[in-house]
Design a protein around this motif. Structure first.
Motif, PDB file in Angstrom:
ATOM      1  N   TYR A 173       0.816  -1.167   0.044  1.00 56.21           N
ATOM      2  CA  TYR A 173       0.025   0.042  -0.003  1.00 56.21           C
ATOM      3  C   TYR A 173       0.740   1.380  -0.059  1.00 56.21           C
ATOM      4  N   ALA A 174       0.119   2.299  -0.260  1.00 54.73           N
ATOM      5  CA  ALA A 174       0.778   3.707  -0.315  1.00 54.73           C
ATOM      6  C   ALA A 174       2.016   3.600  -1.197  1.00 54.73           C
ATOM      7  N   ARG A 175       1.884   3.107  -2.324  1.00 55.39           N
ATOM      8  CA  ARG A 175       2.948   3.089  -3.169  1.00 55.39           C
ATOM      9  C   ARG A 175       4.114   4.460  -3.506  1.00 55.39           C
ATOM     10  N   ASP A 176       2.994   5.284  -3.719  1.00 54.92           N
ATOM     11  CA  ASP A 176       3.844   6.556  -4.041  1.00 54.92           C
ATOM     12  C   ASP A 176       3.315   7.757  -3.114  1.00 54.92           C
ATOM     13  N   GLU A 177       2.957   7.299  -1.834  1.00 55.72           N
ATOM     14  CA  GLU A 177       2.576   8.698  -1.172  1.00 55.72           C
ATOM     15  C   GLU A 177       3.919   9.178  -0.501  1.00 55.72           C
ATOM     16  N   LEU A 178       3.736  10.548   0.119  1.00 58.84           N
ATOM     17  CA  LEU A 178       4.821  10.939   0.732  1.00 58.84           C
ATOM     18  C   LEU A 178       5.154  10.391   2.229  1.00 58.84           C
ATOM     19  N   TYR A 179       6.339  10.455   2.631  1.00 61.43           N
ATOM     20  CA  TYR A 179       6.534   9.555   3.771  1.00 61.43           C
ATOM     21  C   TYR A 179       5.826   9.963   4.925  1.00 61.43           C
ATOM     22  N   ARG A 180       5.387  11.131   5.328  1.00 56.38           N
ATOM     23  CA  ARG A 180       4.809  11.207   6.556  1.00 56.38           C
ATOM     24  C   ARG A 180       3.304  10.757   6.516  1.00 56.38           C
ATOM     25  N   PRO A 181       2.625  10.926   5.394  1.00 56.26           N
ATOM     26  CA  PRO A 181       1.057  10.520   5.251  1.00 56.26           C
ATOM     27  C   PRO A 181       1.461   8.794   5.006  1.00 56.26           C
ATOM     28  N   ARG A 182       2.462   8.465   4.363  1.00 53.01           N
ATOM     29  CA  ARG A 182       2.629   6.962   4.195  1.00 53.01           C
ATOM     30  C   ARG A 182       2.828   6.439   5.393  1.00 53.01           C
ATOM     31  N   ALA A 183       3.494   7.041   6.525  1.00 53.82           N
ATOM     32  CA  ALA A 183       3.503   6.295   7.797  1.00 53.82           C
ATOM     33  C   ALA A 183       2.288   5.966   8.279  1.00 53.82           C
ATOM     34  N   ARG A 184       1.619   7.171   8.376  1.00 58.21           N
ATOM     35  CA  ARG A 184       0.115   6.933   9.040  1.00 58.21           C
ATOM     36  C   ARG A 184      -0.580   5.939   8.276  1.00 58.21           C
ATOM     37  N   GLN A 185      -0.619   6.036   6.812  1.00 62.49           N
ATOM     38  CA  GLN A 185      -1.698   5.197   6.027  1.00 62.49           C
ATOM     39  C   GLN A 185      -1.150   3.621   6.372  1.00 62.49           C
ATOM     40  N   LEU A 186       0.103   3.456   6.275  1.00 57.09           N
ATOM     41  CA  LEU A 186       0.605   1.943   6.487  1.00 57.09           C
ATOM     42  C   LEU A 186       0.215   1.480   7.852  1.00 57.09           C
ATOM     43  N   ALA A 187       0.540   2.666   8.984  1.00 51.69           N
ATOM     44  CA  ALA A 187       0.101   1.898  10.081  1.00 51.69           C
ATOM     45  C   ALA A 187      -1.283   1.376  10.302  1.00 51.69           C
ATOM     46  N   LEU A 188      -2.208   2.373   9.815  1.00 52.09           N
ATOM     47  CA  LEU A 188      -3.771   1.765   9.619  1.00 52.09           C
ATOM     48  C   LEU A 188      -3.995   0.558   8.848  1.00 52.09           C
ATOM     49  N   VAL A 189      -3.347   0.418   7.838  1.00 48.06           N
ATOM     50  CA  VAL A 189      -3.188  -0.804   7.109  1.00 48.06           C
ATOM     51  C   VAL A 189      -2.732  -2.015   7.608  1.00 48.06           C
ATOM     52  N   ALA A 190      -1.666  -1.948   8.396  1.00 48.73           N
ATOM     53  CA  ALA A 190      -1.041  -2.970   9.089  1.00 48.73           C
ATOM     54  C   ALA A 190      -2.223  -3.261  10.198  1.00 48.73           C
ATOM     55  N   LEU A 191      -2.945  -2.393  11.007  1.00 48.26           N
ATOM     56  CA  LEU A 191      -3.975  -2.860  11.852  1.00 48.26           C
ATOM     57  C   LEU A 191      -4.951  -3.438  11.417  1.00 48.26           C
ATOM     58  N   GLY A 192      -5.630  -2.889  10.235  1.00 54.48           N
ATOM     59  CA  GLY A 192      -6.475  -3.609   9.609  1.00 54.48           C
ATOM     60  C   GLY A 192      -6.304  -5.105   8.926  1.00 54.48           C
ATOM     61  N   LEU A 193      -4.991  -5.227   8.487  1.00 51.36           N
ATOM     62  CA  LEU A 193      -4.517  -6.596   8.281  1.00 51.36           C
ATOM     63  C   LEU A 193      -4.489  -7.329   9.475  1.00 51.36           C
ATOM     64  N   VAL A 194      -4.000  -7.041  10.459  1.00 53.35           N
ATOM     65  CA  VAL A 194      -3.969  -7.794  11.782  1.00 53.35           C
ATOM     66  C   VAL A 194      -5.376  -8.258  12.182  1.00 53.35           C
ATOM     67  N   ALA A 195      -6.555  -7.325  12.029  1.00 53.56           N
ATOM     68  CA  ALA A 195      -7.669  -7.475  12.311  1.00 53.56           C
ATOM     69  C   ALA A 195      -8.334  -8.357  11.468  1.00 53.56           C
ATOM     70  N   ALA A 196      -8.069  -8.397  10.316  1.00 52.46           N
ATOM     71  CA  ALA A 196      -8.419  -9.276   9.182  1.00 52.46           C
ATOM     72  C   ALA A 196      -8.162 -10.903   9.540  1.00 52.46           C
ATOM     73  N   VAL A 197      -6.701 -10.883  10.023  1.00 50.81           N
ATOM     74  CA  VAL A 197      -6.159 -12.539  10.294  1.00 50.81           C
ATOM     75  C   VAL A 197      -6.989 -12.831  11.451  1.00 50.81           C
TER      76      VAL A 197
END
Length: 573
Positions: free
Chosen positions: A63-87
């Protein structure tokens, strides 16, 4: 007269189109490294099934393939939480049994798609969350496995976050450079733009690239050396913007008078000539590492930068956090995203139910592939995108199962399977930006090998199940896309476009009155301008949209930009 096969043929040709890609190797290697380390460690520990579970946390790096690093950090943290919850949810569904796995996959896919669409999270959007929940729900599990699997996914997700953020230590402005280079390249591609619908599509593609370049730049350049770099990128973005405006003027002239077809110098309709070769050369220089090329800034480009600064300052809040910009009383936390999510839930439920019946009556297995295929087809918010995904996923799967059959025959054990998974992950990420169908040739054997690592099964059964369930899921997903149309998105586009035109008129009236304050009207124009582009991106693939509709969106955007540029000159003399 257009033949009935015309739209179908056009959809099939667009499904087969190979798109250009840049910076693909960096992203693909990141994705491969993110999945490799957790799998290698767990296979070395003698737990290959755990390695498959951890792989879903590694998908954070997709995810967040071309995002700037600051919003990328936030977005990936939320994606990580979502994937853990999905598992965790998928593992719990496996413990409960019965209809729980189908319900969990459908609800996970729907909620993830809704949030990803509303928050403008790019591909693969809700797909990987549904995939993680589906595979976890298909594996044998006990109550104690819920926490263990969540911990495995969390550890892999944390590693993937670090891998995805590592580039910030090398060049934190690389995403900005890439966005500006793409804008210059997209505008340069309009040199030989044809008249009619193909030309309009190309102009919209360039408009999106230019908009993304501006969004990658800060509202104000920072102080110091980085400020000079950002200022140079702003000048290049303004250069691309004005070149695009010139092409747009010629496009409107061609619409009014076909004899003024695009391709000339533009003097007859008032548009300045464009240095196409210069645009391509600038794109090549910006896309490489090294100093940013400096260009002489015209008065129009300086004004354009000032207008963009004003628009960024006034309309910076994300769309899903602000009230309906067209005057509605509700908060736009769904809007067009709600019908998209509803289609995903219905498609996954129907595909999962049909697959369950086939598992019971025809002896097939891996029914979750049908639900995941339906979710994949329905990730795009419009019908045309769903048609493309259906064709691409079906054809890519057909070719991918052949590769999977060879892999299952030749790979001798877990270590070889892990190596193949990492390689296929890299290949898939190299191909997905070019064509989703090509990527499916790598994704299909990857998914089969992940399942084989987690729960070994006869190879022939895996191949058969993948083919049948994919076709079933694609068919159900396409049916849902046809039956549940995104009419809310069409109404939203019409509403925000009309509101934006009215706001532009109000702003111009205030600018003409020396005693009037233009700031409130400018704020409304900036907010509506973002809403118009977001709404058009959703609606553009719905049936019944005409070139006139698309032309109206481009004209509205151009007029709003001009009004904001004039407001910037008044507010910041």
């Amino acid at each position: 007269m257009t033949s009935p096969a015309g739209p179908v043929g056009a959809a099939l040709r667009d499904s087969a189109r190979i798109r250009p890609a840049d910076a693909a190797w960096a992203f693909a290697l990141r994705a491969g490294l993110a999945v490799a380390v957790p799998m290698v460690l767990l296979v070395a520990a003698g737990e290959p099934a755990w390695a498959a579970t951890a792989a879903f946390g590694s998908f954070t790096a997709l995810y967040a393939r071309d995002e700037l690093y600051r919003p990328r950090a936030r977005q990936l943290a939320l994606v990580a939480l979502g994937l853990v919850a999905a598992v965790a949810a998928g593992t719990l569904a496996a413990v409960l049994g019965g209809a729980a796995p189908i319900l969990v996959v459908a609800l996970t896919g729907g909620v993830a798609t809704w949030l990803c669409t509303a928050c403008r999270v790019g591909p693969p959007a809700g797909l990987m969350f549904a995939f993680a929940a589906a595979v976890a729900s298909a594996l044998p599990a006990t109550a104690g496995a819920v926490g263990r699997n969540a911990a495995l996914a969390a550890g892999a997700a944390a590693w993937a976050w670090l891998v995805a953020m590592a580039g910030a230590a090398v060049d934190r402005d690389a995403p900005r450079r890439l966005a500006v280079a793409r804008a210059l390249r997209a505008v340069a591609a309009l040199e030989d733009v044809p008249p009619g619908t193909p030309g309009l599509t190309a102009r919209h593609r360039a408009a999106v690239a230019v908009e993304r370049a501006w969004r990658a730049l800060p509202a104000r350049p920072p102080a110091g050396p980085r400020g000079a770099l950002i200022a140079d990128l702003e000048a290049l973005a303004a250069h691309a913007e004005l070149a695009f405006a010139s092409v747009h003027l010629r496009g409107e002239a061609a619409r009014r008078a076909p004899a003024w077809a695009p391709g000339g110098t533009g003097e007859r309709d008032g548009a300045p000539p464009v240095d196409w070769a210069g645009l391509r050369a600038l794109a090549a220089q910006v896309g490489r590492s090294g100093p940013i090329p400096r260009i002489g800034r015209s008065r129009a480009e300086i004004a354009e930068v000032a207008g963009r600064h004003l628009a960024a300052e006034l309309g910076r809040r994300p769309a899903f956090l602000r009230p309906d910009p067209a005057g509605g009383r509700r908060v736009w936390l769904g809007g067009p995203a709600i019908p998209v999510a509803a289609r995903v839930v219905l498609g996954a439920l129907l595909a999962g139910a049909a697959a369950t019946l086939m598992v019971r009556d025809a002896g097939l297995g891996h029914g979750y592939w049908a639900a995941v295929s339906a979710v994949a087809v329905l990730q795009t918010p419009n019908l045309l995108g769903s048609v493309h995904r259906t064709v691409q996923r079906a054809v890519g799967t057909l070719l991918g199962v052949a590769l999977a059959a060879v892999a299952l025959l030749l790979l001798p054990g877990p270590w070889a399977i892990v190596a193949a998974i990492v390689l296929l992950q890299v290949v898939a990420e190299l191909l997905v930006v070019r064509n989703y169908g090509l990527a499916m040739m790598a994704v299909t054997p990857l998914a089969i090998l992940v399942g084989e690592l987690a729960h070994p099964a006869p190879g022939a059964e895996l191949i058969r199940d993948r083919l049948v369930q994919t076709v079933l899921g694609c068919a159900v997903g396409l049916l849902c896309a046809v039956l549940i149309r995104n009419r809310a998105a069409v109404r939203h586009l019409e509403r925000v476009t009309a509101a934006c035109r009215a706001a532009v008129t109000e702003l111009r009236d205030r600018l003409a009155d020396p005693g009037a304050d233009p700031l409130p009207a400018a704020r409304r124009v900036a907010t509506l301008l973002t809403a118009v582009r977001e709404a058009h991106d959703v609606v553009s693939g719905e049936p019944g949209r005409t070139p006139t509709d698309a032309e109206m969106v481009l004209r509205t955007e151009q007029r709003a930009r001009h009004a904001l540029t004039a407001a910037a000159a008044r507010l910041r003399p």
